[in-house]
Design a protein around this motif. Structure first.
Motif, mmCIF file in Angstrom:
data_model
loop_
_atom_site.group_PDB
_atom_site.id
_atom_site.type_symbol
_atom_site.label_atom_id
_atom_site.label_comp_id
_atom_site.label_asym_id
_atom_site.label_seq_id
_atom_site.Cartn_x
_atom_site.Cartn_y
_atom_site.Cartn_z
ATOM 1 N N ARG A 174 0.788 -1.232 0.000
ATOM 2 C CA ARG A 174 0.000 0.000 0.000
ATOM 3 C C ARG A 174 0.818 1.280 0.000
ATOM 4 O O ARG A 174 0.433 2.270 -0.626
ATOM 5 C CB ARG A 174 -0.924 0.040 1.220
ATOM 6 N N ILE A 175 1.922 1.289 0.759
ATOM 7 C CA ILE A 175 2.679 2.543 0.867
ATOM 8 C C ILE A 175 4.152 2.373 0.466
ATOM 9 O O ILE A 175 4.971 3.232 0.715
ATOM 10 C CB ILE A 175 2.556 3.172 2.285
ATOM 11 N N LYS A 176 4.451 1.237 -0.161
ATOM 12 C CA LYS A 176 5.806 0.975 -0.681
ATOM 13 C C LYS A 176 6.876 1.068 0.400
ATOM 14 O O LYS A 176 7.992 1.520 0.156
ATOM 15 C CB LYS A 176 6.155 1.925 -1.835
ATOM 16 N N LEU A 177 6.525 0.636 1.605
ATOM 17 C CA LEU A 177 7.453 0.631 2.732
ATOM 18 C C LEU A 177 7.865 -0.798 3.032
ATOM 19 O O LEU A 177 7.030 -1.644 3.339
ATOM 20 C CB LEU A 177 6.790 1.242 3.973
ATOM 21 N N ARG A 178 9.146 -1.070 2.908
ATOM 22 C CA ARG A 178 9.662 -2.401 3.218
ATOM 23 C C ARG A 178 10.495 -2.302 4.487
ATOM 24 O O ARG A 178 11.635 -1.848 4.459
ATOM 25 C CB ARG A 178 10.498 -2.931 2.071
ATOM 26 N N THR A 179 9.886 -2.696 5.582
ATOM 27 C CA THR A 179 10.576 -2.689 6.867
ATOM 28 C C THR A 179 9.947 -3.742 7.757
ATOM 29 O O THR A 179 8.901 -4.306 7.432
ATOM 30 C CB THR A 179 10.525 -1.294 7.526
ATOM 31 N N ASP A 180 10.597 -4.002 8.868
ATOM 32 C CA ASP A 180 10.078 -4.954 9.844
ATOM 33 C C ASP A 180 9.240 -4.213 10.874
ATOM 34 O O ASP A 180 9.597 -3.115 11.293
ATOM 35 C CB ASP A 180 11.240 -5.671 10.553
ATOM 36 N N PHE A 181 8.131 -4.825 11.259
ATOM 37 C CA PHE A 181 7.278 -4.337 12.338
ATOM 38 C C PHE A 181 7.410 -5.323 13.489
ATOM 39 O O PHE A 181 7.229 -6.527 13.284
ATOM 40 C CB PHE A 181 5.803 -4.311 11.911
ATOM 41 N N LEU A 182 7.717 -4.850 14.666
ATOM 42 C CA LEU A 182 7.709 -5.694 15.856
ATOM 43 C C LEU A 182 6.613 -5.151 16.764
ATOM 44 O O LEU A 182 6.569 -3.954 17.013
ATOM 45 C CB LEU A 182 9.061 -5.670 16.563
ATOM 46 N N VAL A 183 5.727 -6.015 17.220
ATOM 47 C CA VAL A 183 4.621 -5.544 18.056
ATOM 48 C C VAL A 183 4.692 -6.181 19.435
ATOM 49 O O VAL A 183 5.152 -7.306 19.604
ATOM 50 C CB VAL A 183 3.236 -5.789 17.409
ATOM 51 N N ARG A 184 4.230 -5.395 20.408
ATOM 52 C CA ARG A 184 4.129 -5.850 21.790
ATOM 53 C C ARG A 184 2.792 -5.382 22.342
ATOM 54 O O ARG A 184 2.350 -4.272 22.055
ATOM 55 C CB ARG A 184 5.266 -5.284 22.661
ATOM 56 N N SER A 185 2.191 -6.229 23.154
ATOM 57 C CA SER A 185 0.935 -5.860 23.802
ATOM 58 C C SER A 185 1.206 -4.884 24.933
ATOM 59 O O SER A 185 2.351 -4.740 25.393
ATOM 60 C CB SER A 185 0.239 -7.104 24.350
ATOM 61 N N ASP A 186 0.141 -4.244 25.400
ATOM 62 C CA ASP A 186 0.310 -3.330 26.529
ATOM 63 C C ASP A 186 0.812 -4.067 27.759
ATOM 64 O O ASP A 186 1.638 -3.550 28.513
ATOM 65 C CB ASP A 186 -0.972 -2.551 26.819
ATOM 66 N N GLU A 187 0.368 -5.313 27.970
ATOM 67 C CA GLU A 187 0.849 -6.091 29.120
ATOM 68 C C GLU A 187 2.338 -6.426 28.978
ATOM 69 O O GLU A 187 3.084 -6.364 29.959
ATOM 70 C CB GLU A 187 0.059 -7.399 29.280
#
Length: 180
Positions: free
Chosen positions: A68-81
């Motif tokens: 969608r936005i031509k961005l190639r990167t890694d996303f790391l997600v963490r929950s609020d807990e």
């Protein structure tokens, strides 16, 4: 609703991968996430979404950002807990209070080897202190990151993991923002 923090790797740092935070907010909102907010300009976002686990969120964001936005990167997600536990479990509280810009947490997609500090010590004798806790590595940079040779030393271990790092100031701001 489940609350998540997304940490993007290498965005708006050192001239690499420019991404205005307004564009990131728009992208996440278009993806159907709610209560989307960004923090600082270095690729930190907070959002709400139910019924999806972290690996699925990461894969979805990476695939859709590229398309969608031509961005190639890694996303790391963490929950609020997870983020709250990371803050409360800080092994270097004295550094957090006296020089928070020199305390860094490296976030990994998978767990770092528990013996990483010992493996590093066989060929690197820098002043940094490292504590591995699952997918996170807390690092005290007593002389700052700018002159440190730690990251090149870690690279020699060829861990092949996806990761990104944030200093303690950013982490505590993210944690506080997730509580609002």
């Amino acid at each position: 609703m489940a609350k998540w923090a997304a940490l993007l790797r290498g965005v708006n740092v050192g001239g690499n991968t420019a991404l205005p935070m307004a564009r990131l907010r728009e992208f996440l909102t278009d993806m159907g996430f709610s209560n989307v907010r960004t923090l600082l300009a270095s690729g930190n976002a907070i959002f709400d979404v139910d019924g999806v686990e972290a690996p699925a969120i990461e894969a979805l964001l990476e695939r859709e950002a590229a398309a969608r936005i031509k961005l190639r990167t890694d996303f790391l997600v963490r929950s609020d807990e997870e983020l709250a536990a990371l803050v409360s479990g800080n092994p270097f509280p004295e550094v957090a209070s006296s020089r928070p810009d020199q305390l860094v947490v490296a976030f990994g997609r998978t767990a770092a080897p528990a013996d990483l500090p010992q493996r590093l010590a066989t060929f690197y004798d820098g002043p940094e202190r490292i504590e591995v806790r699952g997918r996170e590595m807390y690092i005290d940079f007593p002389a700052g990151q700018g002159r440190s040779k730690l990251w090149p030393a870690v690279a020699k271990l060829k861990l092949n993991g996806i990761g990104t790092a944030r200093n303690w100031n950013t982490i505590t701001k993210l944690n506080a923002a997730m509580r609002r």
